[in-house]
Scaffold this motif. Structure first.
Motif, PDB file in Angstrom:
ATOM      1  N   PHE A  14       0.892  -1.168   0.000  1.00 35.81           N
ATOM      2  CA  PHE A  14       0.000   0.000   0.000  1.00 35.81           C
ATOM      3  C   PHE A  14       0.919   1.203   0.000  1.00 35.81           C
ATOM      4  CE2 PHE A  14      -2.696  -3.109   2.359  1.00 35.81           C
ATOM      5  CZ  PHE A  14      -3.683  -3.218   1.400  1.00 35.81           C
ATOM      6  N   PHE A  17       4.012   1.084   2.227  1.00 36.26           N
ATOM      7  CA  PHE A  17       3.768   0.133   3.300  1.00 36.26           C
ATOM      8  C   PHE A  17       3.678  -1.291   2.752  1.00 36.26           C
ATOM      9  CE2 PHE A  17       0.918  -2.203   6.101  1.00 36.26           C
ATOM     10  CZ  PHE A  17       1.556  -2.001   7.315  1.00 36.26           C
ATOM     11  N   ALA A  19       2.304  -4.803   3.260  1.00 37.76           N
ATOM     12  CA  ALA A  19       1.297  -5.528   4.043  1.00 37.76           C
ATOM     13  C   ALA A  19       1.521  -7.040   3.972  1.00 37.76           C
ATOM     14  CB  ALA A  19      -0.101  -5.180   3.548  1.00 37.76           C
ATOM     15  N   PRO A  38      -0.258 -10.989  15.237  1.00 43.61           N
ATOM     16  CA  PRO A  38      -0.822  -9.863  15.988  1.00 43.61           C
ATOM     17  C   PRO A  38      -1.662  -8.968  15.087  1.00 43.61           C
ATOM     18  CG  PRO A  38       1.512  -9.511  15.573  1.00 43.61           C
ATOM     19  CD  PRO A  38       1.204 -10.884  15.095  1.00 43.61           C
ATOM     20  N   SER A  39      -2.457  -8.108  15.690  1.00 39.67           N
ATOM     21  CA  SER A  39      -3.319  -7.199  14.943  1.00 39.67           C
ATOM     22  C   SER A  39      -2.484  -6.334  13.990  1.00 39.67           C
ATOM     23  CB  SER A  39      -4.082  -6.314  15.934  1.00 39.67           C
ATOM     24  OG  SER A  39      -5.058  -5.595  15.246  1.00 39.67           O
ATOM     25  N   GLY A  40      -2.961  -6.217  12.765  1.00 40.06           N
ATOM     26  CA  GLY A  40      -2.295  -5.350  11.799  1.00 40.06           C
ATOM     27  C   GLY A  40      -1.123  -5.988  11.082  1.00 40.06           C
ATOM     28  N   CYS A  41      -0.926  -7.299  11.239  1.00 37.78           N
ATOM     29  CA  CYS A  41       0.238  -7.930  10.608  1.00 37.78           C
ATOM     30  C   CYS A  41      -0.047  -8.313   9.156  1.00 37.78           C
ATOM     31  CB  CYS A  41       0.678  -9.155  11.397  1.00 37.78           C
ATOM     32  SG  CYS A  41      -0.430 -10.560  11.209  1.00 37.78           S
ATOM     33  N   GLY A  42      -1.293  -8.147   8.716  1.00 31.46           N
ATOM     34  CA  GLY A  42      -1.603  -8.411   7.310  1.00 31.46           C
ATOM     35  C   GLY A  42      -2.381  -9.688   7.059  1.00 31.46           C
ATOM     36  N   LYS A  43      -3.041 -10.204   8.065  1.00 30.32           N
ATOM     37  CA  LYS A  43      -3.794 -11.455   7.911  1.00 30.32           C
ATOM     38  C   LYS A  43      -4.993 -11.255   6.987  1.00 30.32           C
ATOM     39  CE  LYS A  43      -4.686 -11.729  12.334  1.00 30.32           C
ATOM     40  NZ  LYS A  43      -4.078 -10.553  12.939  1.00 30.32           N
ATOM     41  N   THR A  44      -5.789 -10.222   7.306  1.00 28.82           N
ATOM     42  CA  THR A  44      -6.979  -9.974   6.496  1.00 28.82           C
ATOM     43  C   THR A  44      -6.587  -9.677   5.054  1.00 28.82           C
ATOM     44  OG1 THR A  44      -8.201  -9.184   8.412  1.00 28.82           O
ATOM     45  CG2 THR A  44      -9.032  -8.533   6.268  1.00 28.82           C
ATOM     46  N   THR A  45      -5.534  -8.912   4.888  1.00 23.64           N
ATOM     47  CA  THR A  45      -5.059  -8.572   3.554  1.00 23.64           C
ATOM     48  C   THR A  45      -4.772  -9.841   2.748  1.00 23.64           C
ATOM     49  OG1 THR A  45      -4.053  -6.601   4.487  1.00 23.64           O
ATOM     50  CG2 THR A  45      -3.326  -7.248   2.298  1.00 23.64           C
ATOM     51  N   MET A  54      -8.931  -8.199  -3.460  1.00 26.19           N
ATOM     52  CA  MET A  54      -7.777  -7.324  -3.511  1.00 26.19           C
ATOM     53  C   MET A  54      -6.776  -8.007  -4.428  1.00 26.19           C
ATOM     54  SD  MET A  54      -6.076  -6.103  -0.024  1.00 26.19           S
ATOM     55  CE  MET A  54      -7.106  -4.965   0.818  1.00 26.19           C
ATOM     56  N   GLN A  83     -15.128 -11.165   9.144  1.00 29.46           N
ATOM     57  CA  GLN A  83     -14.893 -10.788  10.531  1.00 29.46           C
ATOM     58  C   GLN A  83     -16.181 -10.247  11.156  1.00 29.46           C
ATOM     59  OE1 GLN A  83     -11.239  -8.605  10.657  1.00 29.46           O
ATOM     60  NE2 GLN A  83     -11.005  -8.799  12.849  1.00 29.46           N
ATOM     61  N   GLU A 160     -11.219 -14.402  11.537  1.00 26.43           N
ATOM     62  CA  GLU A 160     -11.501 -14.243  12.971  1.00 26.43           C
ATOM     63  C   GLU A 160     -12.987 -14.384  13.277  1.00 26.43           C
ATOM     64  OE1 GLU A 160      -9.317 -11.478  15.136  1.00 26.43           O
ATOM     65  OE2 GLU A 160      -7.944 -10.965  13.525  1.00 26.43           O
ATOM     66  N   HIS A 193      -5.941 -14.032  15.843  1.00 27.45           N
ATOM     67  CA  HIS A 193      -4.783 -13.537  16.592  1.00 27.45           C
ATOM     68  C   HIS A 193      -4.712 -14.231  17.955  1.00 27.45           C
ATOM     69  CE1 HIS A 193      -7.993 -10.570  17.697  1.00 27.45           C
ATOM     70  NE2 HIS A 193      -7.598 -10.959  18.882  1.00 27.45           N
TER      71      HIS A 193
HETATM   72  N1  LIG Z   1      -6.657  -0.543   1.719  1.00 24.14           N
HETATM   73  C1  LIG Z   1      -5.586  -0.289   2.501  1.00 24.14           C
HETATM   74  N2  LIG Z   1      -4.801   0.790   2.272  1.00 24.14           N
HETATM   75  C2  LIG Z   1      -3.735   1.040   3.037  1.00 24.14           C
HETATM   76  N3  LIG Z   1      -3.321   0.270   4.049  1.00 24.14           N
HETATM   77  C3  LIG Z   1      -4.037  -0.830   4.332  1.00 24.14           C
HETATM   78  C4  LIG Z   1      -5.209  -1.175   3.575  1.00 24.14           C
HETATM   79  N4  LIG Z   1      -5.720  -2.308   4.070  1.00 24.14           N
HETATM   80  C5  LIG Z   1      -4.922  -2.663   5.090  1.00 24.14           C
HETATM   81  N5  LIG Z   1      -3.912  -1.782   5.247  1.00 24.14           N
HETATM   82  C6  LIG Z   1      -2.845  -1.869   6.242  1.00 24.14           C
HETATM   83  O1  LIG Z   1      -2.246  -3.134   6.143  1.00 24.14           O
HETATM   84  C7  LIG Z   1      -1.944  -3.632   7.422  1.00 24.14           C
HETATM   85  C8  LIG Z   1      -2.509  -5.006   7.603  1.00 24.14           C
HETATM   86  O2  LIG Z   1      -3.923  -4.918   7.649  1.00 24.14           O
HETATM   87  P1  LIG Z   1      -4.824  -6.188   7.888  1.00 24.14           P
HETATM   88  O3  LIG Z   1      -6.229  -5.732   7.879  1.00 24.14           O
HETATM   89  O4  LIG Z   1      -4.447  -7.231   6.915  1.00 24.14           O
HETATM   90  O5  LIG Z   1      -4.397  -6.617   9.365  1.00 24.14           O
HETATM   91  P2  LIG Z   1      -4.889  -7.855  10.227  1.00 24.14           P
HETATM   92  O6  LIG Z   1      -3.704  -8.707  10.423  1.00 24.14           O
HETATM   93  O7  LIG Z   1      -6.086  -8.469   9.613  1.00 24.14           O
HETATM   94  O8  LIG Z   1      -5.268  -7.154  11.597  1.00 24.14           O
HETATM   95  P3  LIG Z   1      -6.496  -7.444  12.592  1.00 24.14           P
HETATM   96  O9  LIG Z   1      -6.096  -8.628  13.407  1.00 24.14           O
HETATM   97  O10 LIG Z   1      -6.548  -6.201  13.404  1.00 24.14           O
HETATM   98  O11 LIG Z   1      -7.723  -7.654  11.779  1.00 24.14           O
HETATM   99  C9  LIG Z   1      -2.481  -2.632   8.432  1.00 24.14           C
HETATM  100  O12 LIG Z   1      -1.400  -1.896   8.956  1.00 24.14           O
HETATM  101  C10 LIG Z   1      -3.390  -1.751   7.639  1.00 24.14           C
HETATM  102  O13 LIG Z   1      -3.324  -0.427   8.098  1.00 24.14           O
END
Ligand SMILES: Nc1ncnc2c1ncn2[C@@H]1O[C@H](COP(=O)(O)OP(=O)(O)OP(=O)(O)O)[C@@H](O)[C@H]1O
Ligand SMILES: [Mg+2]
Lengths: 351, 282
Positions: A14, A17, A19, A38-45, A54, A83, A160, A193
């Motif tokens: 991104f 960044f 992901a 952990p939260s924000g590590c990119g799992k959902t992505t 995506m 989620q 999750e 997580h």
């Molecule tokens: N569309 C986007 N544009 C910019 N950054 C993004 C986008 N989607 C996700 N991110 C960033 O990518 C990183 C990973 O996001 P993701 O949603 O995959 O985390 P996660 O592991 O699923 O976290 P959680 O456990 O909180 O759901 C985050 O830092 C988020 O800010």
């Protein structure tokens, strides 16, 4: 035989960044794989890329050997449990479950049978006419899973799905979900997580950190043979010691504890020892172990999970799990205990 | 009496007086006079109301107006729905806030001025005709104004916002994951709209439709200025009764008929579409 899912060097950016970074994964048909991090590590992505919501910046996703490049979400043989569940509140339970089947070219009667059968499997007989708003958290959960499973996807992606439930129900659903998966045999990719969820349910777990998969392994191996410091720290309880230097066979922590760790071929920066790796007051001789004496600082009583904190003079505090054994019931603050830990259970890493 | 109550009455009494003196009282007066004959005799009669049904010019105009209003309402929905979806779900909130502001501008200027704006645009020597002539695309002015088309444009223009805003409000509460879930289950874009987005936005659509229908059926400016000779609007009939024929009693009766019949139309539309009025406020 092709793998049901293959991730080849998936990266996602991104802007600046990162992901996901060079994610590789081979998944067998019928496996239950968890992605833990952990939260924000990119799992959902990662999940959204597999589902097709995506597009990956680099790499390729193959399902049953077929590249998914340019294939839209509704055409991919995967389904996702969101989620937020994302049930359709304008429809009742039955209409939710039959929604996807209606998009397929199958008969009305057949669709009805499949939907009712799936509702039966998730234990929601007689709930067909209920509104979504009339369901409890656990029931909503089951509708969401039934709605996806009824599509007979090659892979079910779950983001999750238990995070919104209270603890008790989560424990219950954990077991139920695992049994459902075994019974139906669909490949599950499960995001969480919560390490206990991942360890209990999965055949293999991918531990993710900052977009990178640090280790993809069986729960047993992850726990007993973590490959990186992150995995050692993230999966299960662990004692972490900052390492200052190495003196021959001995590792010296910053607080000055000298621990024997033979056969090291690098200079570690951290050392991990699990609370249950310590043996309290060992009987007889113990071979190949670091042995020391310490006074009990605190007893942390928690039924079967009772632990003690010891702090050898001027050194790091250590958390030690007590076995459930009458021998240790009498231990109290101020007692001195002899502690042994096998060299094998001392894990050293360079961070 | 405690302070709180005093404050309540202090604020409530002016509002109640305002409502009573400026709105309820004149309506009662109009209502009573709608039952008085034009001759000035002090009796009550239904002749003003029966006049509506006796003379085809009146009820035909009314039916014409009402069908037109329904048409404009549908049109407003068709035009507004994609705009609302775009503003809420497609672009970033920052940009959509700015675009919302642009949409509100005609409201600040007032209907009369914006309608005259359309006269300037569409007129015989208007911007569009002159530009086309300048470009050599046409020799003679196109008949863009004083017909049903120009009137529709004007009505749509002044009422559209009242469709967009309620739809936007309901759309905001639509979870994006719901749209994704539907397409994940194999739904085409069209199905997602038909089965998920529109049902979710239904309260807003109903709300907007009622407002637009009422605004359009009761409008005077757009039909009068942009409409042609043939596009006779019922409000113009009422206007004529008051200011051309000076038959105030007849005008009052027509006013109440407009209120009653258009309310009945809305009630019927709600019943037919299976919606409940109490849900519309959601
Ligand atoms: N569309 C986007 N544009 C910019 N950054 C993004 C986008 N989607 C996700 N991110 C960033 O990518 C990183 C990973 O996001 P993701 O949603 O995959 O985390 P996660 O592991 O699923 O976290 P959680 O456990 O909180 O759901 C985050 O830092 C988020 O800010
Ligand atoms: Mg997530």
């Amino acid at each position: 035989m092709d793998h049901i899912l293959e991730l080849r060097g998936i990266s996602k950016y991104f802007g600046d960044f990162v992901a996901s970074k060079d994610v590789n994964m081979l998944v067998e048909e019928g496996e239950f794989i968890s992605v833990l991090g952990p939260s924000g590590c990119g799992k959902t992505t990662l999940l959204r890329m597999i589902a097709g919501f995506m597009e990956e910046s680099e790499g390729d996703i193959l399902i049953k050997g077929k590249s998914m490049k340019g294939v839209s979400p509704e055409k991919r043989p995967v389904n996702i449990v969101f989620q937020s569940l994302a049930l359709f509140p304008m429809m009742n339970v039955y209409e939710n479950v039959v929604f996807g089947l209606k998009r397929k070219k199958i008969g009305k009667e057949e669709a009805r049978e499949l939907a009712l059968d799936m509702l039966h499997r998730v234990g929601l007989d007689g709930f067909e006419k209920k509104k979504i708003s009339e369901l409890s958290g656990g029931q909503k959960q089951r509708v969401a899973i039934a709605r996806s499973l009824v599509m007979k996807p090659s892979i079910l992606l779950l983001d999750e799905p238990l995070s919104a439930l209270d603890r008790k129900l989560r424990e219950h659903m954990k077991v139920e979900l695992k049994e459902l998966q075994k019974e139906i045999g669909t490949t599950f990719i499960y995001i969480t997580h919560d390490q206990s969820e991942a360890l209990v349910m999965s055949d293999r777990v991918a531990v993710m950190n900052k977009g990178l998969i640090e280790q993809l392994d069986t729960p047993h191996n992850l726990y007993n043979h973590p490959k990186t410091a992150f995995v050692a720290g993230f999966v299960g309880d662990n004692n972490r010691f900052e390492v200052a230097s190495r003196e021959g066979e001995k590792v010296v922590t910053k607080r000055g504890w000298k621990v024997t760790k033979p056969d090291l071929d690098f200079d570690p920066t951290v050392m991990y020892i699990r609370p249950e790796a310590f043996i309290v007051n060992p009987e007889g001789e113990v071979a190949d172990s670091e042995i020391f004496e310490a006074e009990i600082n605190t007893v942390l009583f928690d039924g079967a999970n009772t632990k003690i904190l010891v702090k050898p003079e001027g050194r790091d505090e250590i958390l030690i799990a007590l076995p459930q054994n009458a021998r240790f019931q009498a231990l109290k603050e101020g007692d001195t205990v002899r502690v042994a830990v096998a060299y094998d259970n001392i894990k050293c890493y360079k961070e | 009496m405690d302070g709180n109550k005093k404050a309540f009455y202090f604020l409530f009494i002016p509002v109640a007086l305002w409502l009573f003196i400026l709105i309820i009282l004149p309506h009662i007066d109009l209502f009573l006079s709608s039952f008085k004959p034009n001759s000035g005799e002090d009796v009550y009669t239904l002749e003003n109301y029966s006049a509506f049904f006796a003379d085809p010019i009146y009820w035909r105009t009314f039916i014409n107006t009402a069908s037109y209003a329904i048409g404009v309402t549908l049109l407003a929905f068709v035009v507004s729905f994609p705009i609302a979806f775009y503003l809420v779900k497609v672009i970033s909130p920052k940009v959509s806030g700015f675009l919302m502001l642009l949409l509100l501008i005609p409201l600040w200027i007032g209907e009369l001025v914006t309608i005259y704006g359309w006269v300037i645009l569409l007129g015989e020597q208007g911007v569009i005709n002159e530009s086309l002539k300048f470009l050599g695309l046409i020799d003679h002015s196109l008949p863009l104004i004083y017909n049903n088309l120009s009137m529709t444009i004007g009505l749509l223009y002044m009422s559209m916002l009242f469709m967009i805003i309620p739809i936007m409000t309901t759309m905001e509460s639509l979870d994006d994951a719901m749209i994704e879930a539907a397409s994940d289950l194999g739904a085409s874009k069209w199905t997602v709209f038909r089965r998920i987005v529109i049902p979710h936005a239904m309260p807003g659509i109903i709300n907007g439709s009622i407002i637009v229908f009422m605004l359009v059926i009761g409008d005077y400016v757009a039909p009068n200025i942009l409409g042609g000779k043939s596009s006779l609007w019922f409000t113009e009939q009422i206007y004529n009764q008051f200011l051309s024929t000076f038959n105030w009693n007849q005008g009052a009766a027509f006013g109440f008929l407009l209120l009653i019949i258009s309310s009945a139309t809305i009630w019927m539309a709600l019943r037919l579409s299976g919606q409940k009025l109490d849900k519309v406020g959601d």
